[in-house]
Motif scaffolding. Structure first.
Motif, PDB file in Angstrom:
ATOM      1  N   ARG B 492       0.851  -1.274  -0.037  1.00 34.04           N
ATOM      2  CA  ARG B 492       0.184  -0.086  -0.050  1.00 34.04           C
ATOM      3  C   ARG B 492       0.946   1.402  -0.070  1.00 34.04           C
ATOM      4  O   ARG B 492       0.725   2.152  -0.658  1.00 34.04           O
ATOM      5  N   GLN B 493       1.976   1.279   0.755  1.00 34.33           N
ATOM      6  CA  GLN B 493       2.673   2.538   0.888  1.00 34.33           C
ATOM      7  C   GLN B 493       3.520   2.751  -0.582  1.00 34.33           C
ATOM      8  O   GLN B 493       3.431   4.000  -0.900  1.00 34.33           O
ATOM      9  N   GLU B 494       3.945   1.643  -1.191  1.00 32.33           N
ATOM     10  CA  GLU B 494       4.441   1.914  -2.587  1.00 32.33           C
ATOM     11  C   GLU B 494       3.524   2.476  -3.311  1.00 32.33           C
ATOM     12  O   GLU B 494       3.626   3.593  -4.064  1.00 32.33           O
ATOM     13  N   LEU B 495       2.059   1.929  -3.373  1.00 29.58           N
ATOM     14  CA  LEU B 495       1.209   2.483  -4.255  1.00 29.58           C
ATOM     15  C   LEU B 495       0.848   3.688  -3.868  1.00 29.58           C
ATOM     16  O   LEU B 495       0.809   4.628  -4.696  1.00 29.58           O
ATOM     17  N   ALA B 496       0.888   4.389  -2.554  1.00 25.64           N
ATOM     18  CA  ALA B 496       0.711   5.671  -2.302  1.00 25.64           C
ATOM     19  C   ALA B 496       1.686   6.569  -2.830  1.00 25.64           C
ATOM     20  O   ALA B 496       1.446   7.518  -3.283  1.00 25.64           O
ATOM     21  N   ASP B 497       2.938   6.181  -2.590  1.00 28.46           N
ATOM     22  CA  ASP B 497       4.031   7.031  -3.249  1.00 28.46           C
ATOM     23  C   ASP B 497       3.854   7.123  -4.804  1.00 28.46           C
ATOM     24  O   ASP B 497       4.017   8.210  -5.258  1.00 28.46           O
ATOM     25  N   ILE B 498       3.508   6.278  -5.472  1.00 24.48           N
ATOM     26  CA  ILE B 498       3.263   6.138  -6.884  1.00 24.48           C
ATOM     27  C   ILE B 498       2.301   7.353  -7.139  1.00 24.48           C
ATOM     28  O   ILE B 498       2.464   8.037  -8.040  1.00 24.48           O
ATOM     29  N   VAL B 499       1.257   7.003  -6.490  1.00 25.22           N
ATOM     30  CA  VAL B 499      -0.056   7.790  -6.673  1.00 25.22           C
ATOM     31  C   VAL B 499       0.385   9.392  -6.532  1.00 25.22           C
ATOM     32  O   VAL B 499       0.075  10.232  -7.333  1.00 25.22           O
ATOM     33  N   ARG B 500       1.410   9.563  -5.330  1.00 25.02           N
ATOM     34  CA  ARG B 500       1.644  10.918  -4.929  1.00 25.02           C
ATOM     35  C   ARG B 500       2.468  11.460  -6.116  1.00 25.02           C
ATOM     36  O   ARG B 500       2.287  12.694  -6.397  1.00 25.02           O
ATOM     37  N   VAL B 501       3.644  10.759  -6.412  1.00 22.47           N
ATOM     38  CA  VAL B 501       4.764  11.213  -7.104  1.00 22.47           C
ATOM     39  C   VAL B 501       4.448  11.425  -8.523  1.00 22.47           C
ATOM     40  O   VAL B 501       4.592  12.421  -9.153  1.00 22.47           O
ATOM     41  N   LYS B 502       3.707  10.541  -9.220  1.00 22.67           N
ATOM     42  CA  LYS B 502       3.016  10.597 -10.362  1.00 22.67           C
ATOM     43  C   LYS B 502       1.702  11.318 -10.622  1.00 22.67           C
ATOM     44  O   LYS B 502       1.261  11.424 -11.911  1.00 22.67           O
ATOM     45  N   LYS B 503       1.245  11.847  -9.568  1.00 15.93           N
ATOM     46  CA  LYS B 503      -0.072  12.305  -9.464  1.00 15.93           C
ATOM     47  C   LYS B 503      -1.054  11.880 -10.418  1.00 15.93           C
ATOM     48  O   LYS B 503      -1.886  12.164 -11.229  1.00 15.93           O
ATOM     49  N   ILE B 504      -1.239  10.361 -10.220  1.00 17.14           N
ATOM     50  CA  ILE B 504      -2.139   9.422 -10.725  1.00 17.14           C
ATOM     51  C   ILE B 504      -3.470   9.965 -10.062  1.00 17.14           C
ATOM     52  O   ILE B 504      -3.659  10.075  -8.900  1.00 17.14           O
ATOM     53  N   LYS B 505      -4.653  10.071 -10.935  1.00 15.72           N
ATOM     54  CA  LYS B 505      -6.024  10.627 -10.378  1.00 15.72           C
ATOM     55  C   LYS B 505      -7.081   9.363 -10.569  1.00 15.72           C
ATOM     56  O   LYS B 505      -7.799   9.712  -9.761  1.00 15.72           O
ATOM     57  N   THR B 506      -6.682   8.278 -11.086  1.00 16.04           N
ATOM     58  CA  THR B 506      -7.727   7.330 -11.152  1.00 16.04           C
ATOM     59  C   THR B 506      -7.096   5.859 -10.993  1.00 16.04           C
ATOM     60  O   THR B 506      -6.081   6.078 -11.086  1.00 16.04           O
ATOM     61  N   PHE B 507      -7.940   5.138 -10.592  1.00 15.22           N
ATOM     62  CA  PHE B 507      -7.603   3.649 -10.502  1.00 15.22           C
ATOM     63  C   PHE B 507      -7.245   2.992 -11.694  1.00 15.22           C
ATOM     64  O   PHE B 507      -6.179   2.238 -11.778  1.00 15.22           O
ATOM     65  N   ASP B 508      -8.052   3.419 -12.636  1.00 18.59           N
ATOM     66  CA  ASP B 508      -7.706   2.665 -13.815  1.00 18.59           C
ATOM     67  C   ASP B 508      -6.421   3.005 -14.598  1.00 18.59           C
ATOM     68  O   ASP B 508      -5.646   2.412 -15.029  1.00 18.59           O
ATOM     69  N   GLN B 509      -5.888   4.502 -14.444  1.00 17.92           N
ATOM     70  CA  GLN B 509      -4.599   4.594 -15.013  1.00 17.92           C
ATOM     71  C   GLN B 509      -3.337   3.892 -13.718  1.00 17.92           C
ATOM     72  O   GLN B 509      -2.564   3.437 -14.438  1.00 17.92           O
ATOM     73  N   LEU B 510      -3.843   3.900 -12.724  1.00 18.22           N
ATOM     74  CA  LEU B 510      -2.890   2.989 -11.872  1.00 18.22           C
ATOM     75  C   LEU B 510      -2.577   1.697 -12.169  1.00 18.22           C
ATOM     76  O   LEU B 510      -1.677   0.961 -12.418  1.00 18.22           O
ATOM     77  N   LEU B 511      -3.917   1.190 -12.620  1.00 20.17           N
ATOM     78  CA  LEU B 511      -3.898  -0.462 -12.989  1.00 20.17           C
ATOM     79  C   LEU B 511      -3.213  -0.581 -14.347  1.00 20.17           C
ATOM     80  O   LEU B 511      -2.456  -1.606 -14.563  1.00 20.17           O
ATOM     81  N   GLU B 512      -3.723   0.203 -15.456  1.00 17.76           N
ATOM     82  CA  GLU B 512      -3.016   0.258 -16.641  1.00 17.76           C
ATOM     83  C   GLU B 512      -1.522   0.544 -16.477  1.00 17.76           C
ATOM     84  O   GLU B 512      -0.613  -0.381 -17.015  1.00 17.76           O
ATOM     85  N   GLU B 513      -1.055   1.335 -15.668  1.00 18.83           N
ATOM     86  CA  GLU B 513       0.409   1.651 -15.590  1.00 18.83           C
ATOM     87  C   GLU B 513       1.163   0.772 -14.893  1.00 18.83           C
ATOM     88  O   GLU B 513       2.381   0.270 -14.965  1.00 18.83           O
ATOM     89  N   HIS B 514       0.534   0.205 -13.719  1.00 15.23           N
ATOM     90  CA  HIS B 514       1.254  -0.548 -12.525  1.00 15.23           C
ATOM     91  C   HIS B 514       0.568  -1.915 -12.045  1.00 15.23           C
ATOM     92  O   HIS B 514       1.257  -2.714 -11.366  1.00 15.23           O
ATOM     93  N   GLY B 515      -0.280  -2.360 -12.740  1.00 15.30           N
ATOM     94  CA  GLY B 515      -1.004  -3.531 -12.154  1.00 15.30           C
ATOM     95  C   GLY B 515      -1.559  -4.359 -13.325  1.00 15.30           C
ATOM     96  O   GLY B 515      -1.143  -4.219 -14.631  1.00 15.30           O
ATOM     97  N   LYS B 516      -2.332  -5.318 -13.021  1.00 14.05           N
ATOM     98  CA  LYS B 516      -2.958  -6.174 -14.177  1.00 14.05           C
ATOM     99  C   LYS B 516      -4.381  -6.802 -13.659  1.00 14.05           C
ATOM    100  O   LYS B 516      -4.639  -6.559 -12.450  1.00 14.05           O
ATOM    101  N   GLY B 517      -4.972  -7.208 -14.645  1.00 10.35           N
ATOM    102  CA  GLY B 517      -6.549  -7.765 -14.300  1.00 10.35           C
ATOM    103  C   GLY B 517      -7.300  -6.620 -13.969  1.00 10.35           C
ATOM    104  O   GLY B 517      -7.156  -5.615 -14.604  1.00 10.35           O
TER     105      GLY B 517
END
Ligand code: SRM
Ligand SMILES: Cc1cc2nc3c(=O)[nH]c(=O)nc-3n(C[C@H](O)[C@H](O)[C@H](O)COP(=O)(O)OP(=O)(O)OC[C@H]3O[C@@H](n4cnc5c(N)ncnc54)[C@H](O)[C@@H]3O)c2cc1C
Ligand code: SF4
Ligand code: FES
Lengths: 111, 847
Positions: B492-517
């Protein structure tokens, strides 16, 4: 009344990634739209484990290859395609055919 | 064969270690052990002595007990000093005239604090720091003192200064040498340590030779210094070094060193074949070892020797790592660079207040010494390089340079250490032994501690032992998996860092760039919460809605039958009669079961989906806001009535509770957050079981953090005292945001703290000292969050589109036919299964 397809709502009423409950005859049916693919699924709204009509209000997602909805009561996962409960394979919910027809969503009433 | 009589003079740390070793040896039955203690109790942990000031009791410090000695047949006499050894008759005589004969005599008399021969050094409030009785005397004296001086700026002196500070005294350290910790630190290290300690409010006076102690004008005493200056104080604590306690040896004419200490050989034998000396009273190779680990080695060697073994004491490493007044300090080997031809690397960071120096051999192949102040993470690795005479890596400077990209620095992993490397010097545990424990089933530090005792002494080896543990787990094929779920290979902490640093605003963007399924009910709400904590957008926007649990989507808590509860915010538990009436009227109109909650507000149960907007319309119109009972967010700020009415109240706890609740309401976090404010120490608001607890004092507010009720109750820790309101809010802002950034999903602050490396001290450093230099950032994030607050119910009611969802059916106005209620104590509640089946009178629902 060909094949008993019943119009449930406008396609725009169903926000991708969420579910809705429709009344099909006497039956409560939960209809979901998957966010990534816009695929539609329909299963019974009744959670046989929590014993309440709540599945439409559950969260969708994937576990392995299966698309699932998690019950909002006690979080068991039901396979949207087959109705099977992943945690308790002897429990399952009824599934219904569902489609997008033009601007509306239709569920087939199955006996 | 008669048993051999072993008499142990002194039951300190080392004397006890000797006894413990003997009675645990296979030859234990050959010996009869008698020990004399000049102190009124058996051995206790002198190393942890200072923890007495942070609340440890004498009991908690004990290393053994009378029961244990009784059980093992060890005879002991407390409060009894041995005053004479009769070597010819092989017996000892005590102060009360008791005689005890021996076959073998063990001298473990330790050392005593040196008090410089200054005229006036024998005043009633001139004290030392060595025993529990000393601490009791210091505590008593402090009660009638305002100012305290420690004479001596060495290791123990600084520990003593901390004690005086804890006792609330204005604290000074007077040192004869030009710098603090002159033995262990070089000039640069000593200078930084001084700055840090002065920042903590302790005054440091170096190069001061005290010439006399006379009566003071403003304080009890006045210390006059050789340079003509002076200092007034009420209490003087001498910590000017230790001297080996060798009085008995002198009386018995054993060989002693020129500057004291009982001379021993490699078997710890004195000049008399039947007498051993171990611990701080022993002089080996011209050296006294003022640390416990070498004393323990001597105890083992002596015990082995009388059991017929031929282990030898070969000296000991005097490297040290400790925390002095909260400042991390470490010194290894030749810290002063006295090795001929040696060269050094120095890293100084005035901003973060870090000083590190490596001393390497002339050929630059070996490390010979090191000094670390302010950040001592490298200690374990560096010490191993010295102890195992290992070759330095390619660029030795990397060992002390900070890692820029956040990856582990140092370039030297535990893999490089030999099996025989001693990881824990207190208990002599090697890397090989830890690996064996892992092979034997240990998978966490608790198991390692239980199986090997590593890390249960001074604790200095904890980080290194953990690295060995992790490395062996990995090599055994265990996966140390901390992924949040199958869709993201991140915590969770890493995800929080990614969201904060890359200014990610949506779950879809995060899933697209850093996740799967497609995500799931674990990662979606977790990410939803992260997005909300950083950007605080409307949680039910089309982008966010699928991430929310049903409770968050319908802004109410789902009950067992699928209906919801309604909890309006009642900040601080204060409510006007008008508002109470509104709640009553709404409850009556919709026939809702009504209950006062444990959080000082009112819960209305049994609302159907389509009723929620109707109910909230009335509540919002009357000025209520959502209470976020459904969210992982701030719940309630409990208050007691405080100074406004209560005859004991010292401050306005209700006012503060309301301000705090309004400040943080709506804040999304890894788990729910609960606060409380009490108006005095009677603590009627139970602040000490909350994530954030505040108690009014005569001088401001005391702040407690990380308490928990619930399944695993935890008392909150006192975090800071006597704060003004502005500082209090600043600390809470930082605390909450740091928690939000770094905690795991569904981790309450209590569990988070328990898992936080460095614990409470570290948290204080981050929040109070701003050691990470992120204080301003955390406050800004909080300010943005507060600026974006909206009552979700108000927003929802304003949008007819969104209200469409609040219908049981999308295509019908019918109700859920499965609902059934019965009447109980004048209100309705869900019918049980039996009641439904037996068709007891169910009540009709009105619309
Ligand atoms: C209503 C209330 C009980 C009551 O009738 O008094 C309540 C009701 C629930 N609590 Fe609670 N808790 C209530 C006060 C408490 C308190 C007391 C307090 O806050 O002072 C505690 C202990 C303090 C603490 O949290 O440290 C408490 C510890 C829990 C826990 C255990 C948390 C833990 O860390 O161990 C849970 C389970 C969880 O959150 O995972 C829980 C979970 C719940 C849930 C959300 C269970 C659920 O999923 O349905 C209940 C929701 C009821 C609803 O629909 O509104 N509730 N719960 C109280 C609401 C207070 C409020 O006004 O918001
Ligand atoms: C505040 C403080 C902090 C410390 N911190 C550290 C640290 O962080 N790391 C570390 O390694 N070391 C530390 N030390 C040092 C450590 O405590 C000693 O090295 C260790 O206690 C030595 O053990 P010992 O048994 O030789 O002496 P002691 O523990 O002093 O025991 C000697 C005992 O013998 C008794 N005795 C003496 N003469 C007689 C007699 N004639 N008859 C009967 N009994 C007698 C004494 O009363 C005493 O009880 C610290 C010491 C202090 C005071
Ligand atoms: S204690 Fe258990 S039953 Fe009672 S409100 Fe809390 S969660 Fe529900
Ligand atoms: S080195 Fe002291 S506990 Fe391990």
């Amino acid at each position: 009344m060909s094949d008993n397809w019943i119009t449930v709502c406008n396609d725009s009423d169903l926000t991708p990634g969420t579910g809705l409950c429709a009344l099909i005859g006497e039956e409560q049916v939960a209809v979901f739209k998957i966010k990534k693919t816009s695929e539609l699924f329909a299963v019974s709204n009744y959670d046989p484990i929590g014993e309440a009509n709540v599945l439409a209000r559950g969260m969708t997602g994937s576990i392995g290859d299966a698309l699932v909805v998690a019950s909002p009561l006690y979080k068991q996962h039901f396979n949207l395609a087959t109705g099977e409960c992943l945690e308790k394979p002897d429990v399952s919910v009824k599934t219904y055919p569902v489609r997008k027809n033009g601007d509306v969503i239709e569920v087939q009433s199955v006996a | 064969m008669a048993k051999q009589r072993v008499v142990v003079v002194g039951n300190g740390m080392v004397g006890h270690k000797f006894i413990d070793t003997i009675i645990g040896a296979p030859e234990a039955n050959n010996f009869e052990v008698v020990t004399f203690s000049a102190e009124p109790r058996l051995a206790y942990d002198r190393v942890q002595l200072s923890s007495y000031f942070s609340g440890a009791s004498a009991e908690q410090l004990m290393l053994t007990s009378e029961g244990y000695y009784d059980e093992k047949g060890v005879k002991y006499v407390l409060n009894e000093k041995v005053v004479e050894i009769d070597r010819a008759a092989k017996k000892v005589v005590t102060a009360s005239g008791r005689e005890e004969s021996y076959d073998t005599l063990i001298l473990a008399t330790g050392s005593y604090p040196f008090v410089p021969p200054i005229p006036g050094n024998d005043g009633e409030h001139c004290l030392v720091y060595r025993t529990i009785e000393d601490l009791e005397a210091i505590t008593a004296s402090a009660q009638s003192s305002k100012v305290g001086v420690v004479v001596g700026g060495g290791l123990l002196g600084l520990e003593a200064a901390n004690a005086l500070k804890c006792l609330g005294l204005e604290t000074h350290v007077v040192e004869f040498a030009p710098r603090l910790m002159a033995v262990q630190l070089d000039e640069g290290g000593g200078a930084l340590l001084r700055r840090k300690i002065e920042d903590l409010g302790v005054s440091v006076h170096t190069q001061k030779a005290t010439t006399e102690i006379v009566a003071g004008e403003n304080c009890r005493y006045r210390m006059n210094f050789a340079d003509g200056s002076h200092l007034e104080t009420d209490l003087i604590l001498f910590s000017a070094g230790i001297r080996p306690e060798d009085t008995l040896a002198r009386q018995a004419e054993l060989t002693v060193g020129e500057r004291g200490g009982i001379v021993v050989d490699n078997q710890c034998k004195t000049s008399d074949n039947n007498i051993y000396a171990i611990g701080e009273c022993a002089l080996w190779g011209g050296k006294i070892f003022g640390l416990v680990a070498p004393g323990y080695s001597m105890a083992k060697v002596a015990a082995g020797s009388i059991c017929g073994k031929s282990d030898e004491f070969v000296g000991a490493d005097m490297s040290t790592k400790l925390k002095l007044l909260g400042v991390d300090v470490a010194s290894i080997g030749d810290a002063h660079g006295l090795t001929p031809g040696s060269l050094s690397y120095t890293y100084t960071d005035d901003v973060e207040q870090v000083y590190k120096r490596l001393i390497v051999s002339a050929d630059r192949k070996k490390l010979v010494g090191a000094v670390l102040v302010g950040e001592v993470e490298a200690y374990g690795n560096l010490l191993q390089l010295v102890l195992n005479d290992m070759d330095l890596p390619e660029s030795p400077e990397a060992l002390i340079l900070p890692s820029i990209d956040g990856s582990a620095s140092s370039g030297l992993g535990v893999d490089a250490l030999p099996e025989t490397a001693v990881i824990c010097s207190c208990y002599d545990v090697t890397k090989g032994q830890i690996e064996q424990a892992v092979a034997g089933g240990a998978t966490d530090m608790a198991a390692i501690k239980a199986m090997t005792k590593a890390s249960t002494g001074c604790g200095g080896c904890a980080a290194l032992a953990k690295q060995v543990l992790d490395a062996s787990l990995l090599s055994l094929g265990y996966e140390v998996n901390t992924d949040i779920c199958e869709h993201f290979a991140h915590t969770r902490q890493e995800l929080a860092d990614i969201v904060r640093v890359k200014k990610i605003k949506t779950f879809d963007q995060l899933l697209e760039e850093h996740g799967k399924g497609h995500g799931c009910d674990i990662c979606k709400p977790a990410v939803g919460s992260i997005l909300a904590s950083f950007w605080n957008d409307y949680v039910l926007s089309d982008d966010n809605i699928g991430l929310q649990d049903t409770n968050d989507i319908y802004l109410g808590n789902m009950q067992k039958d699928g209906t919801y509860s309604v909890v309006p915010r009642i900040a601080g538990g204060e409510i006007t009669p008008e508002k109470l009436i509104v709640i009553g009227e709404v409850a009556k109109e919709f026939n809702l079961y009504t209950k006062i909650t444990g959080g000082q507000r009112i819960d209305l149960f049994g609302a159907q989906l389509h009723e929620l907007p109707l109910i909230w319309e009335k509540l919002v119109a009357a000025g209520f806001e959502t209470g976020h009972a459904y969210g992982k967010s701030v719940r309630t700020v409990k208050s007691c009535v405080g100074s406004t009415w209560c005859r004991y109240g010292v401050d306005d706890s209700v006012g503060l509770a309301i301000d705090i609740e309004n400040r943080y309401k709506g804040l999304r976090s890894p788990h729910k957050l609960k606060f409380a404010v009490s108006g005095c120490t009677r603590e009627c608001a139970e602040a000490q079981c909350k994530d954030v607890g505040i108690i009014a004092t005569e001088n401001g507010w005391n702040l407690y953090v990380c308490g928990n009720g619930g399944m695993r109750p935890r008392h909150a820790d006192l975090f800071a005292t006597d704060l003004d309101t502005e500082t209090l809010i600043k600390y809470i802002d930082r605390f909450l945001m740091f928690y939000i950034r770094t905690a795991d999903r569904l981790q309450r602050t209590s569990v988070w703290l328990e898992n936080l490396q460095g614990g409470l001290d570290y948290l204080k450093k981050v929040v109070i000292d701003d050691a990470l230099n992120i204080g301003a950032e955390l406050e800004a994030e909080m300010a943005a969050n507060i600026g974006n607050y909206q009552c979700e119910w108000k927003t929802t009611l304003e949008s007819p589109e969104r209200l469409k969802r609040f219908n049981h059916f999308i295509n019908s106005d019918q109700k859920d036919s499965n609902l059934a209620f019965v009447l109980e104590r004048g209100q309705r509640r869900p019918a049980t299964k039996e009641e439904r089946e037996n068709k007891v009178t169910l009540i009709e629902l009105v619309d």
